[in-house]
Each structure stands twice: as C-alpha cells, then as structure tokens.
Design a protein around this motif. Structure first.
Motif, mmCIF file in Angstrom:
data_model
loop_
_atom_site.group_PDB
_atom_site.id
_atom_site.type_symbol
_atom_site.label_atom_id
_atom_site.label_comp_id
_atom_site.label_asym_id
_atom_site.label_seq_id
_atom_site.Cartn_x
_atom_site.Cartn_y
_atom_site.Cartn_z
ATOM 1 N N VAL A 101 20.632 68.603 -31.317
ATOM 2 C CA VAL A 101 21.728 67.809 -31.851
ATOM 3 C C VAL A 101 21.335 67.240 -33.201
ATOM 4 C CG1 VAL A 101 23.139 65.769 -31.492
ATOM 5 C CG2 VAL A 101 22.544 67.235 -29.548
ATOM 6 N N ARG A 102 22.247 67.340 -34.146
ATOM 7 C CA ARG A 102 22.007 66.766 -35.470
ATOM 8 C C ARG A 102 23.212 65.927 -35.844
ATOM 9 N NH1 ARG A 102 22.051 69.185 -41.206
ATOM 10 N NH2 ARG A 102 20.647 67.812 -42.355
ATOM 11 N N LEU A 103 22.945 64.696 -36.265
ATOM 12 C CA LEU A 103 23.987 63.772 -36.703
ATOM 13 C C LEU A 103 23.724 63.398 -38.148
ATOM 14 C CD1 LEU A 103 23.975 61.419 -33.576
ATOM 15 C CD2 LEU A 103 25.511 63.333 -34.003
ATOM 16 N N ALA A 151 28.585 65.883 -36.557
ATOM 17 C CA ALA A 151 27.671 66.325 -35.512
ATOM 18 C C ALA A 151 27.578 67.839 -35.468
ATOM 19 C CB ALA A 151 28.123 65.801 -34.159
ATOM 20 N N SER A 152 26.410 68.320 -35.175
ATOM 21 C CA SER A 152 26.217 69.746 -34.971
ATOM 22 C C SER A 152 25.200 69.942 -33.857
ATOM 23 C CB SER A 152 25.732 70.429 -36.255
ATOM 24 O OG SER A 152 24.495 69.899 -36.666
ATOM 25 N N GLY A 153 25.203 71.141 -33.298
ATOM 26 C CA GLY A 153 24.275 71.444 -32.219
ATOM 27 C C GLY A 153 24.838 71.160 -30.844
ATOM 28 N N ARG A 154 25.785 70.274 -30.782
ATOM 29 C CA ARG A 154 26.439 69.972 -29.505
ATOM 30 C C ARG A 154 27.768 69.325 -29.839
ATOM 31 N NH1 ARG A 154 23.968 65.949 -24.886
ATOM 32 N NH2 ARG A 154 24.542 64.322 -26.397
ATOM 33 N N TYR A 176 23.800 53.563 -38.777
ATOM 34 C CA TYR A 176 23.404 54.743 -38.026
ATOM 35 C C TYR A 176 24.484 55.116 -37.019
ATOM 36 C CZ TYR A 176 18.694 53.443 -39.575
ATOM 37 O OH TYR A 176 17.589 53.104 -40.312
ATOM 38 N N CYS A 177 24.748 56.402 -36.892
ATOM 39 C CA CYS A 177 25.589 56.842 -35.779
ATOM 40 C C CYS A 177 24.678 57.383 -34.678
ATOM 41 C CB CYS A 177 26.620 57.868 -36.205
ATOM 42 S SG CYS A 177 26.007 59.530 -36.518
ATOM 43 N N ALA A 178 25.180 57.355 -33.475
ATOM 44 C CA ALA A 178 24.388 57.765 -32.332
ATOM 45 C C ALA A 178 25.286 58.404 -31.283
ATOM 46 C CB ALA A 178 23.656 56.564 -31.740
ATOM 47 N N GLN A 179 24.697 59.296 -30.501
ATOM 48 C CA GLN A 179 25.440 60.002 -29.463
ATOM 49 C C GLN A 179 24.760 59.837 -28.112
ATOM 50 O OE1 GLN A 179 25.660 64.524 -28.787
ATOM 51 N NE2 GLN A 179 27.533 64.121 -29.942
ATOM 52 N N TYR A 198 20.607 60.463 -29.205
ATOM 53 C CA TYR A 198 20.498 61.135 -30.499
ATOM 54 C C TYR A 198 20.962 60.187 -31.600
ATOM 55 C CZ TYR A 198 20.139 65.125 -27.420
ATOM 56 O OH TYR A 198 19.755 65.980 -26.427
ATOM 57 N N TRP A 199 20.232 60.234 -32.707
ATOM 58 C CA TRP A 199 20.496 59.322 -33.828
ATOM 59 C C TRP A 199 20.511 60.072 -35.147
ATOM 60 C CZ3 TRP A 199 21.193 54.044 -33.139
ATOM 61 C CH2 TRP A 199 20.962 53.583 -31.848
#
Length: 124
Positions: free
Chosen positions: A2-4, A24-27, A95-98, A113-114
């Motif tokens: 996951v990339r944010l 977001a990418s990767g998920r 920061y964004c986070a998932q 993920y950050w």
C-alpha cells in the motif's frame, strides 16, 4: 504494498482555505476506514479526522470541528481533507492513513498504512 501520497499542502494566510488529497495505490481504499492526522513542530502526532469505508460515518477532533471536512472518492481511490478558516495553530505536517478495517478510528494504533505527509503552514 500500500502506498499513500498526500498533496495539496503549502502556505496560506489565516482565514484561508486549502484542500489536501491522499492518493492510494496498491490496495483499493473502498473497503477500509481512513483518516487524517497532523504533527506540529515539537508536538506529538494528533488525530484530525476519520471516515468509514462508505463515507457514511465521520469523526473530527474538537479543534477542527466545523472548519474541516473529510471525504473520499472510492472510484478514484482518493481521500480528501477540506480545511476552511485556517488558523496559525493548524500549522503542521498532515498525514493520511488507512486501516485494515471498514470503520473509522481516532487513534494512531488503529491504522496500518501511512503516507509521508504534506506540510501546511498558516501565517498570521
């Protein structure tokens, strides 16, 4: 993986507005809760806003309630933070986070993920 990636930060005068984005990418983001946090110089990172996977539930820190709005576009895999009536005390790295769960969370531990963060500076 996951990339944010956050974007949209910069310098703004007090009372101004700014919109942050988190790509977001990767998920896909559609199945997971997401949030925004910030860290001011010399301070610990703090919760700003959170949103459920559908966008139906949102939570805000008292310090930003009524001024900031979190939203998401699941089709575009993007999270947003609209910031209005900005104050010098809003100056921080944002920061964004998932999460790995569908609901929102107001704690850092709830996120897996950050992003790297984007600087927001509000001048008086």
């Amino acid at each position: 993986q996951v990339r944010l990636v956050e974007s949209g930060g910069g310098l703004v005068q007090a009372g101004g507005s700014m919109r942050l984005s988190c790509a977001a990418s990767g998920r896909t983001v559609s199945g997971y809760g997401m949030g925004w946090f910030r860290q001011a110089p010399g301070k610990e990172r703090e919760f700003v806003a959170a949103i459920s996977k559908s966008g139906g539930s949102t939570y805000y820190a008292d310090s930003v309630k009524g001024r900031f709005a979190i939203s998401r576009n699941n089709a575009e895999n993007t999270l947003y933070l609209q910031m209005n009536d900005l104050k010098p005390e809003d100056t921080a790295v944002y920061y964004c986070a998932q999460r790995s769960y569908s609901g929102p969370s107001i704690t850092e531990r709830g996120y897996d993920y950050w992003g790297q963060g984007t600087q927001v500076t509000v001048s008086s």
